[in-house]
Design a protein around this motif. Sequence first.
Motif, short mmCIF file in Angstrom:
data_model
loop_
_atom_site.label_atom_id
_atom_site.label_comp_id
_atom_site.label_asym_id
_atom_site.label_seq_id
_atom_site.Cartn_x
_atom_site.Cartn_y
_atom_site.Cartn_z
N PRO A 1 -15.37 -0.72 -29.80
CA PRO A 1 -15.33 -0.30 -31.21
C PRO A 1 -14.00 0.30 -31.64
CG PRO A 1 -16.56 1.28 -29.88
CD PRO A 1 -16.25 0.11 -28.99
N HIS A 2 -13.16 0.72 -30.69
CA HIS A 2 -11.88 1.35 -31.02
C HIS A 2 -10.79 0.79 -30.12
CE1 HIS A 2 -14.32 4.20 -33.29
NE2 HIS A 2 -15.02 4.42 -32.20
N LYS A 3 -9.57 1.15 -30.42
CA LYS A 3 -8.42 0.69 -29.63
C LYS A 3 -8.56 1.11 -28.18
CE LYS A 3 -4.28 -0.94 -28.78
NZ LYS A 3 -4.02 -2.39 -28.72
N TYR A 4 -8.84 2.39 -27.96
CA TYR A 4 -9.06 2.91 -26.60
C TYR A 4 -10.36 3.71 -26.59
CZ TYR A 4 -4.15 1.69 -26.05
OH TYR A 4 -2.96 1.01 -26.01
N ASN A 5 -11.16 3.51 -25.54
CA ASN A 5 -12.50 4.08 -25.48
C ASN A 5 -12.76 4.62 -24.07
OD1 ASN A 5 -13.76 2.49 -28.10
ND2 ASN A 5 -12.40 1.18 -26.91
N SER A 6 -13.28 5.81 -23.98
CA SER A 6 -13.68 6.32 -22.67
C SER A 6 -14.93 5.59 -22.22
CB SER A 6 -13.94 7.83 -22.74
OG SER A 6 -15.03 8.11 -23.61
N LEU A 7 -14.93 5.09 -20.97
CA LEU A 7 -16.14 4.47 -20.43
C LEU A 7 -17.01 5.54 -19.77
CD1 LEU A 7 -15.12 1.01 -18.93
CD2 LEU A 7 -16.06 1.56 -21.18
N ASP A 8 -16.62 5.94 -18.55
CA ASP A 8 -17.43 6.90 -17.82
C ASP A 8 -16.65 7.36 -16.60
OD1 ASP A 8 -19.64 8.42 -16.93
OD2 ASP A 8 -21.03 6.92 -17.72
N TRP A 9 -17.30 8.19 -15.79
CA TRP A 9 -16.75 8.60 -14.50
C TRP A 9 -17.25 7.63 -13.44
CZ3 TRP A 9 -13.16 12.32 -13.72
CH2 TRP A 9 -12.92 13.21 -14.77
N TYR A 10 -16.34 7.29 -12.50
CA TYR A 10 -16.66 6.29 -11.48
C TYR A 10 -16.35 6.83 -10.09
CZ TYR A 10 -17.50 2.48 -14.78
OH TYR A 10 -18.03 1.67 -15.75
N LYS A 11 -17.03 6.27 -9.11
CA LYS A 11 -16.74 6.53 -7.70
C LYS A 11 -15.99 5.33 -7.13
CE LYS A 11 -21.29 6.76 -7.12
NZ LYS A 11 -22.66 6.85 -6.54
N ALA A 12 -14.88 5.56 -6.44
CA ALA A 12 -14.15 4.50 -5.76
C ALA A 12 -14.86 4.21 -4.45
CB ALA A 12 -12.71 4.92 -5.52
N PRO B 1 0.83 -1.22 0.00
CA PRO B 1 0.00 0.00 0.00
C PRO B 1 0.86 1.25 0.00
CG PRO B 1 0.00 -1.03 2.18
CD PRO B 1 0.73 -1.97 1.27
N LYS B 2 1.07 1.81 -1.18
CA LYS B 2 1.93 2.98 -1.31
C LYS B 2 1.13 4.15 -1.88
CE LYS B 2 6.10 0.15 -1.88
NZ LYS B 2 7.24 -0.21 -2.76
N HIS B 3 1.76 4.96 -2.73
CA HIS B 3 1.16 6.21 -3.18
C HIS B 3 -0.17 5.98 -3.88
CE1 HIS B 3 4.82 8.26 -2.08
NE2 HIS B 3 5.54 7.44 -2.84
N GLN B 4 -0.24 4.99 -4.76
CA GLN B 4 -1.48 4.75 -5.49
C GLN B 4 -2.60 4.35 -4.54
OE1 GLN B 4 -3.11 1.33 -8.47
NE2 GLN B 4 -1.04 2.03 -8.85
N TYR B 5 -2.27 3.51 -3.58
CA TYR B 5 -3.25 3.06 -2.59
C TYR B 5 -3.79 4.26 -1.81
CZ TYR B 5 -5.18 -0.51 0.60
OH TYR B 5 -6.01 -1.32 1.32
N HIS B 6 -2.88 5.10 -1.32
CA HIS B 6 -3.31 6.27 -0.56
C HIS B 6 -4.16 7.21 -1.41
CE1 HIS B 6 -1.09 5.47 3.10
NE2 HIS B 6 0.00 5.21 2.40
N ALA B 7 -3.81 7.35 -2.69
CA ALA B 7 -4.59 8.21 -3.58
C ALA B 7 -6.01 7.67 -3.74
CB ALA B 7 -3.90 8.32 -4.93
N MET B 8 -6.16 6.35 -3.81
CA MET B 8 -7.49 5.77 -3.92
C MET B 8 -8.28 5.94 -2.63
SD MET B 8 -7.96 4.70 -6.95
CE MET B 8 -9.36 3.61 -6.79
N VAL B 9 -7.62 5.87 -1.50
CA VAL B 9 -8.29 6.13 -0.22
C VAL B 9 -8.79 7.57 -0.20
CG1 VAL B 9 -7.95 6.33 2.27
CG2 VAL B 9 -7.02 4.37 1.04
#
Length: 891
Positions: free
Chosen positions: A372-383, A339-347
């Motif tokens: 339909p494409h190589k990369y596609n935006s899905l949506d905004w999410y809540k953690a 649990p490092k920087h990424q973990y703390h950012a998600m908290v």
Amino acid sequence: MDTRHDSFYDFEDKSDSAGLADMPSSPLSSIPEDFELQQVPQDLQNTAMSGNSVVREESRLPSNSSSSVMSNIHIASPDNALLESPLFVRRSERKRKVPSRSSEPADTDDVFQAERIETPQTPVRPFKQRKTSQPRNTRNSRGEKIATASMSHVNDSFVSDEEAEENVLTTKQTDTSRVVKIKVNPQRLGQILDSTPPTPLPTSPFLPSPQQILQMSLDSEPNVLLPASQSAVDASEHDLVALSLAVTRKVPIDQKPSPRGQPEIWAENRHTLCESLTGLYASWQGSYYGKNGVAKAFMLDGNGHARDHLDENVIILRASGSMAKDGENGMKQREDQEPKHQYHAMVNAITQQSPIAVICGDKNSQVLSKMPHKYNSLDWYKATHVWTERDKFNVIKYRLEKLDPDTIAWWVPTHFEPVVELGALGSSLKQYCTSCKKQYDQVYLCGWLCLNSKCEKFWCLPDGSTPDAAQLIYDPRFLKQKTPWANEQAPISFRFPLYTTSAIAGEDYKAENLRGMTCPECGKCNARIKWEGWECSGCGFEHKPKITPLPAASIQDQNYPVTDAYPSSHDSALPHVKISVNFSHNYRWITYRFKVSATEEGEVVHGIANKVVREEVKGPNEMWEHLQTNCQGLVRRELSNALMNSFTMNYGMPYKFIAAGDSLPFTDAPWPVTEAVSRLNWADRITSGDTVRDKKKFNELYLVAYLQDQSMNYHDDGEKGLGSTVATLSLGARAEMVFRPKSFFFHGMKSIDYDRKRMTVMTKDEPLPEFPNYELRKQYLAEIKNANLPEGEEKERLAEMATALRAAYPPKQSCTRVEDWVKLSLGHGDIVIMRGAHLQKYYEHGVSPKGLMRYALTCRTVLPGHLKDSELPDYEVDLVQDEYDGSRIAK
């Protein structure tokens, strides 16, 4: 499920189950509706020690409440339950009385039959009853409204002694538990599963096979234990295991249906995506992107975890990091995820209710449709949840929930009907760990697990065993719980606004105004390739704002004053570099010489221009202002997996460099280009002592336009077929140019591939006295030359020598890093000349502009035979021009 970082409580792990008095309160206790750290009463601990206690929380109280209320403990015989969870505790956020309907038998219909089974009454201690809160209407899997209680997302909560005295049920009062026998409607379940069996899972002696589970769901009446306080309608339509397999069913990518809609934005490659979404997603390789402790976005593509999940509303994914290349098999986890920087950012994203953007690649196998494409935006999410699991290594997992669940996801198939609506099953089951006293959701149907990686009971079932992969079937109540946020509106659109021109000179050159474009017409992400502006390669949309030129007077840096006198030098060099200085034609000429072999020297000449040079007719000032408005065709050349970060154009003989590009004849070049060729020929002639005027010496010019924060990393100009001299004229903002030996030459070691393996060997290049381990390298070279070993044995011996060289370095000295030998501070109108073929072979240089805008005009000599017939220009390389002689600036 711990919605916070378990490492926040590292100090707690050192205390035993009875010693909680000295523990500090939760770091999240200041947030409304969060609990302080509270002690689990001993009688609850003893009950939990049996391995069958499960705590169900329906809602939470504010941390400053004087008491909280729990409903009755419902105990049923585990013999009648598919999932053994006899103890349920319900908590409400308002004073309540248990409604009479909670003790009524459930209704029956054509889909299921419910029977009520009562247990013997046991007296319990009297306790305060509180008024129930009104149920909230949701919808079941068929869209029918059903009543569910408000959900709780409190984790790491503890029950105080005071609460236990008042609220925790003991043996003085009784209530009944209901075991609901569910008879699944085969036709309905068949519709849900689309008559297609789910992806096979590994079998285990602890659970029936998935096929047996499905058959049992269709042909028998499995028993599922439910809390007495929850309506049988919530989960009685389907057996929980079959329901979980239906929700998490995976279909191969080539068999996935097309989506019902299109993404808001999309991209064909990673670099156009990152440039277009600068500030939101700019991870060129990894899946996670965050900055300054803030989680911003995730990319979901290949290399996912086996238990990753992505449906119409919920995503479960593994944290990025701790991965390494696994030969030709892609990436493989090599160590525990900590649990490092990424973990703390998600908290932080959870506690601060900060949305996270999610992008999906076409290699993702969890998404419901074919991208339909190589990369596609899905949506905004809540953690919503962060926790740790155990595979071969510790794995950090996140649960994300669509920010606005009421909108239909574009990536679901056209005739898609959800197996179960979000929130229809209520909240998940929760339990305290008897060792670390932390509370977590039950994630998998095999049983509750402690998810504290620092706890001695981490990843242990109540009986002390650890689950195998076949047992880890998601609890659908955990997957489908609904997490309300105070604000569920997306912060911004994925389609960033177009750049608009500024009337302030120089604003057009700032990096933030030069990112890629998300096309307002089709949503495609496009990098800015042309100097003139943006073009969409998808639909042809163009955006070419007018650029306000930056006058020459505004590029004067007051920290580097320039007058009519010979200017000062702001260069530096290491002591062993030989330096000589000359003055002529209002230039200070500084020559730096250093050895490139035992008998040969290379040199770098820096001509520092003063005010007279800059203001000369057709001099640097006029060249600078003309190029800004009259230089067409500058583009960013393509590299192997990205674009160069600067804009370039080649004139005269074709120059391939590291990225191929078009070339134009000198006759089509703006006059500053041909003027620069003539000036650089003159500068080379007067600094080398060559009195012969060779008009053909430089027959190529490479023009580079650097904008703010753009640079050229370490490289050399020693491509095959080029002359030994390279000269550059610098216009515009100041820049730093540095020179250093290449690492393999300096340290005497390099990595090679031999006999299907990667190995580090000592090089056979003659070392210089200034290099590390000079005497030892001389000794090893003599040994290799006299040994006359076969190739394989020689490579092995060179590898042994490289190991010995590394061991000979002092403890704090790097065996890979190389210090810069010469640093040049290049101003407007300065000239740099590099001479010596071995200078380019063994040394490298880099350039870092320091201002808003800079041009570098670099000349080379392309030798005959360097190009293939197909690469030769279809025009004459005409160098007809006025011959510059420096007479106007002579001094």
